[in-house]
Design an enzyme around this catalytic site. Structure first.
Site, mmCIF file in Angstrom:
data_model
loop_
_atom_site.group_PDB
_atom_site.id
_atom_site.type_symbol
_atom_site.label_atom_id
_atom_site.label_comp_id
_atom_site.label_asym_id
_atom_site.label_seq_id
_atom_site.Cartn_x
_atom_site.Cartn_y
_atom_site.Cartn_z
ATOM 1 N N ASP A 134 0.582 -1.265 -0.010
ATOM 2 C CA ASP A 134 0.096 0.076 -0.027
ATOM 3 C C ASP A 134 0.788 1.226 0.022
ATOM 4 O OD1 ASP A 134 0.789 -0.862 2.487
ATOM 5 O OD2 ASP A 134 -1.223 -0.699 3.432
ATOM 6 N N GLU A 194 -5.549 3.574 3.842
ATOM 7 C CA GLU A 194 -6.004 4.327 4.942
ATOM 8 C C GLU A 194 -7.213 4.737 5.063
ATOM 9 O OE1 GLU A 194 -4.135 4.326 7.560
ATOM 10 O OE2 GLU A 194 -2.178 4.443 6.934
#
Length: 438
Positions: free
Chosen positions: A95, A165
């Site tokens: 990520d 997130e």
């Protein structure tokens, strides 16, 4: 204390012979990956706004011999496919998004970036969760596996994922054809840096690795009035305060005590001036659980309690608090046989003393869960890589600064042991899963 004991064990234990590709990983770090991490750390980007990061990751993947790279998958996502004959398919995911946090780590390369997010709000941006180490290690892993093609057969799909997130990037890539436009994996692998772990160690559960997470918005209508005449209005701040307290009753009095669950109100906004009772309050809430039954019960309870606060304060039926779940992800659960297999690989590769028993310290969450949901049939292995040197733990134990948590403006981890350890570990896991038949 466990870190001190581990350090003692490491000193006392005989050295394990490193895999023959470990020196190449370390050399790559010194020559290239350290500078790559430094650049990513200085230039973080918010969820679904990672255009610079994605471009740099795509460019780096394109330099890997045989890699086919596709950009803008699920928004800013990047997919690299490396094929080497018939065999299983392994997905390796990293990520790449940062957080709306002002960095106060004291690092020489601390971020000074500000950016407007997809919500239209400008904020400082920081890699306060270590995603800069994740994407840097992905490049290191891709380079090693390309150089070791004689040792594996199959296909590797490298995923540079946006918006972890916001727990939405994995779903966005799936919606954009991740498992239809590209080879669907048999196995999906990922890692996360861990500031609570000793640098250079790894750990992975043989079951649940991370909790579920749901982001909940609550809007509380009120009736505006003068602050000196509260009886003429309906104060949404007062109602919001009641709700903040009442929500904790769901945890202390309705949740089964042995079923983990958390409700945290992270944001409470209302009004603009001292002497004005506003006509609306807005709360932002995170909800965590380790099973779907508890997760559903907590969300249903929030809706019920919010309505109860409205009724208690005499609000009209069409002016009740509104509860909206805006994004969420289920628990991340490792496939047990796969985790046992790859934990053994980690011990053989790094040394048994560097593979710690997994312990869920908090209720962090991961949208990696979307990539390995039960209906996909993809087997999951997710591991943590420790990022804090022993000296930092020792200082904290003797009254020094505490070890900063993830998402803290003080967050910092040692990049070299995280990136080098993760790259060696991920390379070993993929080689094991794709080893040619004897």
């Amino acid at each position: 204390m466990r870190y001190l004991l581990l350090a003692t064990a490491l000193i006392a234990s005989p050295a394990l012979a490193e895999p023959d590709y470990a020196p190449a990983v370390k050399a790559d770090y010194d020559a290239s990956l350290a500078a790559m991490w430094d650049d990513f750390h200085r230039n973080p980007e918010l969820s679904f706004k990672e255009t610079r990061t994605a471009a740099k990751m795509a460019a780096a993947l394109k330099t890997v011999a045989g890699m086919r790279v596709t950009e803008k998958v699920g928004g800013t996502g990047v997919v690299g496919v490396l094929s080497n004959g018939a065999g299983p398919t392994v997905l390796v995911r990293a990520d790449m998004d940062g957080l709306p946090v002002e960095e106060k780590s004291g690092l020489a390369n601390a971020s000074k970036v500000r950016q407007t997010g997809i919500d239209g709000v400008e904020a400082p941006v920081m890699h306060a969760c270590g995603h800069d180490t994740h994407i840097t290690s992905l490049i290191g892993t891709a380079r090693r596996l390309a150089a070791l093609k004689s040792r594996w057969r199959g296909t590797i799909v490298f995923i540079v994922q946006p918006a972890e997130e916001r727990v939405g990037g994995a779903a966005a890539m799936l919606k954009d054809g991740l498992y239809t436009r590209f080879p669907k994996p048999d196995y999906a692998l990922a890692f996360h840096s861990n500031s609570e772990g000793l640098a250079g160690t790894v750990s992975a559960s043989e079951g649940i690795q991370y909790s579920s997470s749901d982001s909940v918005d609550i809007t509380i209508p009120g009736v505006g009035a003068h602050g000196a005449s509260p009886h003429t209005g309906k104060d949404p701040v007062y109602m919001g305060a009641q709700l903040v307290i009442a929500l904790q009753g769901l945890i202390s009095r309705e949740r089964q005590p042995l079923a983990p669950g958390v409700i945290t109100v992270g944001s409470f906004h209302s009004g603009f001036k001292h002497n004005i009772i506003s006509d609306e309050a807005r709360l932002q809430v995170t909800v965590r659980a380790n099973d779907e039954e508890t997760r559903a019960k907590l969300i249903a309870g929030i809706k019920r309690v919010a309505r109860g606060v409205g009724e208690m304060n005499g609000m009209a039926a069409d002016r009740m608090p509104v509860v909206t779940v805006i994004e969420g992800t289920p628990t991340t659960i490792n496939d047990t046989p796969l985790a046992r297999r790859l934990n053994a690989v980690m011990a053989q590769t790094l040394g048994a003393d560097r593979v710690l028993p997994f312990k869920q310290e908090g209720m962090g969450a991961e949208d990696f869960a979307a990539l390995v949901a039960a209906d996909t049939g993809v087997k999951s292995y997710y591991f943590d890589v420790g990022g804090t040197p022993q000296a930092v733990f020792d200082a904290a134990a003797t009254g020094g600064p505490p070890v900063p948590s993830h998402h803290s403006p003080l967050f910092k981890i040692a990049p070299e042991p995280v990136i080098v350890t993760a790259t060696i570990a991920m390379t070993a896991a993929v080689l094991d899963l794709l080893k040619p038949a004897a």
